[in-house]
Design an enzyme around this catalytic site. Structure first.
Site, short mmCIF file in Angstrom:
data_model
loop_
_atom_site.label_atom_id
_atom_site.label_comp_id
_atom_site.label_asym_id
_atom_site.label_seq_id
_atom_site.Cartn_x
_atom_site.Cartn_y
_atom_site.Cartn_z
N ASN A 114 -10.69 -3.13 -5.64
CA ASN A 114 -9.96 -2.16 -6.47
C ASN A 114 -10.63 -1.89 -7.82
OD1 ASN A 114 -6.67 -3.22 -5.31
ND2 ASN A 114 -7.89 -1.48 -4.65
N ASP A 144 0.83 -1.20 0.00
CA ASP A 144 0.00 0.00 0.00
C ASP A 144 0.87 1.26 0.00
OD1 ASP A 144 -2.38 1.24 -0.10
OD2 ASP A 144 -3.05 0.69 1.90
N ARG A 153 -0.92 8.88 -10.29
CA ARG A 153 -0.98 7.65 -9.49
C ARG A 153 -0.25 6.48 -10.17
NH1 ARG A 153 -4.27 7.30 -5.26
NH2 ARG A 153 -4.45 5.06 -5.54
#
Ligand code: IPE
Ligand code: MG
Length: 225
Positions: A50, A2, A15
């Site tokens: 996700n 993470d 990202r």
């Protein structure tokens, strides 16, 4: 693993750049685990939850996984690493499914470390799927409902029943939750968390995790000797 997104924003990047940096960490961690003679490493790459991320991030992650497999399959073979994928693989793009099958097949005989990648993986989904498969076995006469499975027999319905339970779970980016990871298998796993973001996870952090693990008194529900 993470913290890729936070790492990217801390560096003023998109990202996906964080995920790319995170992929480099995976390569390093695989080497550290091999050097430490760790038999099994499971990397949580993409959860069933996700899928709710933006389309661009999801497709970027799928492409990145394909790229990693293409780039690394030769190295896995050379270093005797067997690759396996756990999760709802039918959710994945067909091309990625094929690629996974091909790397799994190529490395099937490797008997060094096993590298498991959890993709479209959820612990609840895994257990629910196992229950469905058991129900099918009863329906089709392969299992006897009057003698329902105990823990060990039920385990055979999980994605990778031959893989031992994890001894140690490392959680990065300062989170203290399991996030649907290996719910069945983590019953007695030792937990180690660090505020370090996954792309920054370094050998010193890895060593610290193993050192902490070595000091744990694992009673597995039994009594202190
Ligand atoms: C990586 O980190 C996890 C994956 C889905 C690949 P995140 O994307 O969850 O990073 P943060 O939590 O936003 O920092
Ligand atoms: Mg996150």
């Amino acid at each position: 693993m993470d913290g890729n997104g936070r790492w990217a924003s801390a560096h003023g990047l998109v990202r996906l750049a964080g995920h790319r940096a995170g992929a480099r960490t995976v390569e390093r961690v695989v080497d550290w685990c091999r050097d430490a003679c760790i038999g099994y490493l499971t990397i949580y790459a993409f959860s069933t939850e996700n899928w709710s991320r933006s389309k661009a991030e999801v497709s970027g992650l799928m492409k990145l996984m394909g790229l990693m497999l293409r780039e690394k399959s030769g190295a896995f073979l050379k270093s005797n690493v067997r690759l396996r994928v756990v999760g709802r693989r039918s959710d994945l793009p067909l091309s990625l499914q094929r690629q996974i099958a091909s790397v799994e097949e190529k490395t099937a005989a490797c008997d060094g470390m096993q590298l498991l990648i959890a993709v479209s993986y959820g612990g609840r989904a895994e257990i629910a799927e196992a229950a469905r498969r058991y129900a099918c076995d009863v329906r089709d006469g392969r299992a006897d409902a009057s003698a329902p499975p105990d823990d060990d027999a039920f385990r055979r319905y999980l994605y990778a029943p031959d893989v031992p339970d994890p001894d140690l779970i490392i959680r990065t980016s300062g989170e203290f939750r399991l996030s649907n990871f290996l719910l069945w298998q983590s019953a007695y796993a030792e937990f180690w968390t660090t505020p370090v973001l996954w792309p920054d996870f370094a050998k010193a952090d890895f060593d610290a995790a193993l050192e902490a693990y070595a000091t744990r008194d694992r009673r597995m529900g039994g009594r202190r000797a």
